[in-house]
Structure formats: C-alpha cells, structure tokens
Design an enzyme around this catalytic site. Structure first.
Site, short mmCIF file in Angstrom:
data_model
loop_
_atom_site.label_atom_id
_atom_site.label_comp_id
_atom_site.label_asym_id
_atom_site.label_seq_id
_atom_site.Cartn_x
_atom_site.Cartn_y
_atom_site.Cartn_z
N ARG A 68 57.58 14.30 75.68
CA ARG A 68 57.43 14.99 74.31
C ARG A 68 56.39 14.72 73.21
O ARG A 68 55.80 15.34 72.22
CB ARG A 68 58.60 14.05 73.37
N LYS B 43 80.45 22.23 82.14
CA LYS B 43 81.54 22.69 81.78
C LYS B 43 81.86 23.99 81.22
O LYS B 43 81.25 24.66 80.28
CB LYS B 43 81.97 21.71 80.28
N GLY C 222 69.30 20.62 78.54
CA GLY C 222 68.62 19.89 79.08
C GLY C 222 68.55 18.91 81.11
O GLY C 222 67.60 19.24 81.71
N GLY D 214 70.58 20.40 73.01
CA GLY D 214 71.51 20.64 71.87
C GLY D 214 71.01 21.77 70.74
O GLY D 214 71.85 22.73 70.72
#
Ligand code: ADP
Ligand code: MG
Length: 396
Positions: free
Chosen positions: A38, A199, A352, A375
């Site tokens: 990052r 999911k 991710g 997210g």
C-alpha cells in the site's frame, strides 16, 4: 460525473494535504511492516506532486482500529521510516494530526514531506466531525484523496474535509474511477462478468447492478452451488446458502428475461474433506455425490468458461472459482485467470481475495486494472455512490 484530478490543477507553491491508505499489516511483536504494497502503491502520486514543487506535502492515513484512543503500537513511526526509504526523501513524522502545535511543526519542518499521526487516534475522524474536518482542511490549500480503500466511508479525512478546500483525486483514485466506475458503467460489449468467491449474499448486489449491462454471467466458486441447487442439481456437501436458494432462482429468471447468458459449472473437483482429503476426484457431470464437497471447477467447466469469455471486450472478475489458497484446488482460478489475459478484453479485477489470487499466479501486470479496495471495490461494483469520491470537486 467527472471528478477533478490532481492532473487538472496547478500545484507549484501550494500546500497539499493528501489522504493515503497506509493501513499496512504489522508484525504483532516487532511492529515491523509485513507487507508494504500500500505504501508502494502511493508512490506515483507522491512523486508526481513532489515533481511539481509544492510548498508542502502533508500525508495522512489511518492504521488499524484504535477506536479514538492513542495506541502506542499503532503509531505511524514504522510507516514513516518505510516511506522515507522507498521515496529516498526525508519525511517528518508528527505525533498528532491536528492543532496549533502541529501546524507550527509543519511550518517549521525542513522536510517537504510530512506524515501526520494516525487519524483514528481521534474519534472525530470516523464520526466525520465538522470541526475536526475543518482543522484538517485549515492546514493546506488543496486536498487530494488517493485512498480508495476508505472511499466508501464518510470520514473527516475522506469526505468532511472536501467541503472546505479545493478537492481532487490522486492518481490511484483516478484509475479506480476510470475502470471500476466508468468502464463498468458503460462497458465495451460483449461484456462478461465472472463471479465466484464464497457467498451469494456478498455478490448479489454486484449481480443486480451489472445484470442490465452484461451479456454473459459466468458463475463459479462457492456461490455456484446455491445456484445449482436452485436448478435441482444434487450438490452433496458443497457450500450452500439455504436461505438464498429462492434469490438464486429469481436471479436466473431475471437473467433470462434480460437475455443474459448464465454459465454455471458442468463438472467439479470434489473431495471428502477439505483439509485432509482421502478422496480427490473429478465428477463426470454436474451432480455431486452425497458427502462430497466441490472445491474447484472441473476441466469441462474450464473449457466451457473459456468459450463463454473468448469474444468479450470487457471482463469484470470478482471472486475466485475454487479454494485457490490450496494449490490442489487452484487450477480453475489459475486457468481462467491466465486465459482472460490472452483475450482482447479490458480486464477489471475486484475483491481482495481475487486480487490475491491474481498476484499468486503472477498475472498482476497482465490485467488492465486490479482494484486496491476490498469493501470499497465491492460497493463500487454494486453501483453505490462512494462518499469519498462524491465529495471531490466536479470537472468544469
Ligand atoms: P473476493 O474477496 O475476491 O470478493 P470472496 O471473499 O467472495 O472473494 O471469496 C473468496 C473465498 O471464496 C476464498 O477464500 C475461496 O477459498 C472461497 N471459495 C472459492 N471457491 C469455493 C468453494 N467451491 N467452496 C468454498 N469456498 C470457496
Ligand atoms: Mg474476500
């Protein structure tokens, strides 16, 4: 709406305050940075700004979850040191992020680059407190947001501050807006979406947003088994969200109405136990025997997916197609990852774990865009407005 970028404004002689995402993982004992991706990712924007001779470049970030308290182990000292090494420029690290002392320290610092202390030591940051945002804004002439990972949160440093000084996107954010924003909003067709991961409930928002624009929807990974179950296919002990079977049915019907071709697995790699398999087999067809668990797509499915993807001009991929973390179950994810890099399509990767899979297989440089936000990328693909982007100035 087009947002103003750091490339659109003069920088010379100005004080710039930039929100970056230096929320890096630290070793619990030594506090050493275990992955500096990052920090490295922010270097192009930092270097771009420094080349244009600003008065000061003030960097700010959060680290971990100190929940409004000062936590010694979450101070930004190690981050400042690593940044300094990578940038080959000295960086002044301050011990707080707002207030008169900090302002004075910035003014008297001999270094051009200053890193403020962890923003989340103040609860006002996550509360998007107006006065805290004003205090941050009062330190500079221009605000730059280059932290995509927190753009889905309306915090003082990501949203509040933008109301008080001219506000633009940094180069990293520009790329996310270009690909996750514009390319998915108006994709070059044929447009194929590959969805996988664990999911249905995590991905249903993405399906709903993209269904109107998509020509082909390829579904693999853990979520595929709820869809197969919805079609009456026996799935053994594979991943199932019972309460999402009806939603899967509805989604398949909607896709049919909209002429979207949905491609589901036709064979599978199955095991009797995920962690310690005594049986590892490929099914002949779509159904899975009792007691067995699908851990990857099978060879026929790999070929079927390739056929479905080969003519696409835009491919958006979110969610691994098998339990790729285990090398024995990684083939489907790897082969489809490899394959899409050989097509002419613009390839956009969100999520991710999908980004980790792409990195694991060495395909990073071959994809058009890999989103840096977990997210945030999911919310962007769901078509949601991200407060950290919405707050920036519009292009004239
Ligand atoms: P992303 O982070 O890219 O959005 P997700 O978090 O939705 O992706 O899903 C990633 C996880 O899905 C991985 O940890 C992977 O092991 C799991 N997964 C993929 N295929 C299966 C499967 N067949 N059964 C269970 N889990 C799976
Ligand atoms: Mg994930």
């Amino acid at each position: 709406m087009n947002k103003k970028s750091i490339k659109d404004i003069p920088i010379k002689g100005k004080s710039i305050i930039m929100r970056v995402d230096f929320n890096v993982p630290l070793d619990k004992k030594t506090l050493a940075i275990t992955d500096d991706t990052r920090i490295k990712a922010a270097l192009p924007t930092i270097e771009y700004i420094l080349k244009k001779s600003p008065k000061k470049l003030i960097l700010m970030t959060h680290l971990g979850r100190p929940d409004g308290q000062i936590k010694e182990e979450l101070r930004l000292g190690p981050v400042a040191n690593r940044l300094q090494e990578l940038l080959k420029t000295p960086v002044t690290k301050l011990n707080d992020c707002v207030g008169d002392n900090i302002k004075a320290a910035i003014a008297s610092s001999k270094d051009q680059v200053v890193l403020l202390e962890n923003l989340r030591f103040h609860s006002e940051e996550e509360e998007n407190d107006v006065n805290f945002a004003k205090k941050l804004a009062s330190m500079a002439d221009i605000y730059v947001n280059d932290a995509f990972g927190t753009a889905h949160r309306a915090h003082a440093s990501t949203e509040g501050i933008a109301h008080y000084i001219p506000s633009v996107s940094g180069l990293l954010l520009d790329k996310e807006i270009e690909y996750l924003g514009k390319s998915l909003e108006t994709p070059q067709k044929p447009f194929a979406v590959i969805l996988g991961g664990s999911k249905v409930s995590d991905k249903i928002g993405v399906i709903e947003n993209l269904l109107d624009k998509t020509n082909t929807l390829v579904i693999g990974g853990g979520m595929a088994y709820t869809f197969l179950k919805a079609q009456g296919v026996p799935i053994g002990n594979s991943k199932l969200e019972k309460d999402k079977i009806d939603l899967a049915k509805e989604t398949l019907e909607k896709a049919k109405e909209k002429n979207v071709s949905v491609v589901l697995p036709v064979d599978h790699l199955i095991v009797d136990n995920i962690d310690a398999p005594t049986r590892l087999e490929t099914t002949n067809g779509q159904s899975i025997p009792d007691g067995m668990i699908a851990v990857d797509i099978g060879p026929k499915t790999i070929e079927l997916f390739k056929k479905a993807l080969k003519d696409a001009k835009t491919i958006c991929w979110n969610g691994p197609l098998g339990i790729f973390e285990n090398d024995k179950y990684a083939k489907g994810t790897k082969e489809i990852g490899d394959f899409i890099t050989t097509t002419r399509a613009v390839t956009i990767i969100g999520g991710g774990d999908t980004a980790s899979a792409v990195a694991k297989f060495g395909l990073e440089k071959k994809m058009t865009h890999i989103s840096t936000g977990g997210g945030a990328s999911l919310e962007y693909m769901e078509g949601k407005v991200l407060p950290g982007i919405a707050a920036l100035n519009d292009k004239e």
